[in-house]
Design a protein around this motif. Structure first.
Motif, PDB file in Angstrom:
ATOM      1  N   VAL A 114      -1.828   6.628   4.277  1.00 49.93           N
ATOM      2  CA  VAL A 114      -0.614   6.711   5.767  1.00 49.93           C
ATOM      3  C   VAL A 114      -0.309   8.625   5.400  1.00 49.93           C
ATOM      4  O   VAL A 114      -0.125   8.811   3.809  1.00 49.93           O
ATOM      5  CB  VAL A 114      -0.152   5.706   5.553  1.00 49.93           C
ATOM      6  N   GLN A 115      -1.153   9.201   6.272  1.00 60.99           N
ATOM      7  CA  GLN A 115      -0.198  10.855   6.278  1.00 60.99           C
ATOM      8  C   GLN A 115       0.844  10.827   6.280  1.00 60.99           C
ATOM      9  O   GLN A 115       0.832  10.581   7.675  1.00 60.99           O
ATOM     10  CB  GLN A 115      -1.315  11.446   6.751  1.00 60.99           C
TER      11      GLN A 115
ATOM     12  N   ARG B  56       2.492  -4.866  -1.006  1.00 64.50           N
ATOM     13  CA  ARG B  56       4.331  -5.588  -0.042  1.00 64.50           C
ATOM     14  C   ARG B  56       3.539  -7.153  -0.485  1.00 64.50           C
ATOM     15  O   ARG B  56       3.882  -8.351  -0.399  1.00 64.50           O
ATOM     16  CB  ARG B  56       3.831  -5.411   1.444  1.00 64.50           C
ATOM     17  N   SER B  57       2.338  -7.443  -1.060  1.00 71.87           N
ATOM     18  CA  SER B  57       2.091  -8.941  -0.619  1.00 71.87           C
ATOM     19  C   SER B  57       1.999  -9.080  -2.409  1.00 71.87           C
ATOM     20  O   SER B  57       2.835 -10.618  -2.466  1.00 71.87           O
ATOM     21  CB  SER B  57      -0.165  -8.946  -0.463  1.00 71.87           C
ATOM     22  N   VAL B  58       2.180  -8.271  -2.892  1.00 76.28           N
ATOM     23  CA  VAL B  58       2.694  -8.312  -4.287  1.00 76.28           C
ATOM     24  C   VAL B  58       4.575  -8.545  -4.469  1.00 76.28           C
ATOM     25  O   VAL B  58       4.286  -9.540  -5.351  1.00 76.28           O
ATOM     26  CB  VAL B  58       1.678  -7.878  -5.562  1.00 76.28           C
ATOM     27  N   ASP B  59       4.503  -8.089  -3.391  1.00 78.27           N
ATOM     28  CA  ASP B  59       6.073  -8.221  -3.602  1.00 78.27           C
ATOM     29  C   ASP B  59       6.633  -9.128  -2.943  1.00 78.27           C
ATOM     30  O   ASP B  59       8.005  -9.908  -3.917  1.00 78.27           O
ATOM     31  CB  ASP B  59       6.284  -6.631  -2.615  1.00 78.27           C
TER      32      ASP B  59
ATOM     33  N   ASP C 142       3.527   1.560   1.908  1.00 81.80           N
ATOM     34  CA  ASP C 142       2.737   2.015   3.077  1.00 81.80           C
ATOM     35  C   ASP C 142       1.530   1.337   2.763  1.00 81.80           C
ATOM     36  O   ASP C 142       0.514   0.489   3.126  1.00 81.80           O
ATOM     37  CB  ASP C 142       2.348   3.594   2.837  1.00 81.80           C
ATOM     38  N   CYS C 143       1.489  -0.219   1.368  1.00 83.57           N
ATOM     39  CA  CYS C 143       0.096  -0.124   0.343  1.00 83.57           C
ATOM     40  C   CYS C 143       0.003  -1.566   0.945  1.00 83.57           C
ATOM     41  O   CYS C 143       1.503  -2.459   0.488  1.00 83.57           O
ATOM     42  CB  CYS C 143       0.427   0.064  -0.679  1.00 83.57           C
TER      43      CYS C 143
END
Length: 158
Positions: free
Chosen positions: A147-148, A16-19, A11-12
């Motif tokens: 995100v809830q 995702r960018s680092v991945d 959700d972060c």
């Protein structure tokens, strides 16, 4: 061998960018692409990285849509790597890392490479984050809204 943790479904946006980037070799490849490197040999000479590691990182950046592999501009049998629009969007990230490094890892008079505005011949201003109304923002001026997740789903993912 330890299996690499993946964050492509996180959700972060940072995760995702680092991945997508993968590791520091990949960021240095992107830096070199901004500096004009296009061929495998150019990246290899600049970075001094083992060829198998470079090949794997280039393949990952192509798969991730950050670089495209295109026929060589000189018409030879070689191919070149060029930044995609997604890759070019990493420019502020590279500039931020550069400016952070200049501010924290060099003595005041220590020589280092320098980014220069082609029109004015001077380094660009330091990057800043601004609110929608133009105010400069720092870490104490923002929060991240997580995100809830429904309670049942949260218990399964823990």
């Amino acid at each position: 061998m330890v299996k690499r943790t993946r964050f492509d479904d996180s959700d972060c946006p940072v995760a995702r960018s680092v991945d997508a980037i993968g590791d520091w070799w990949s960021l240095l490849i992107v830096r070199d692409a901004f500096d004009g490197s296009r061929r495998f040999g150019e990246f290899q000479r600049s970075l001094g990285v083992a060829k198998n590691i470079l090949a794997a990182r280039l393949r990952g950046l192509v798969t991730g849509g950050i670089l495209d592999m295109v026929p060589a501009a000189d018409g030879s049998a070689y191919h070149e790597y060029v930044l995609t629009a997604k890759g070019r969007d990493l420019f502020p990230v590279i500039v931020a890392l550069r400016q952070w490094g200049e501010g924290h890892f060099f003595a005041p008079d220590e020589p280092h490479s320098e980014m220069v505005d082609l029109r004015h011949g001077r380094p660009p201003r330091a990057l800043e984050i601004h609110s929608a109304d133009g105010r400069r923002l720092g870490p104490d001026d923002v929060t991240v809204q997580k995100v809830q997740r429904p309670a049942a789903q949260a218990a399964v993912s823990e």
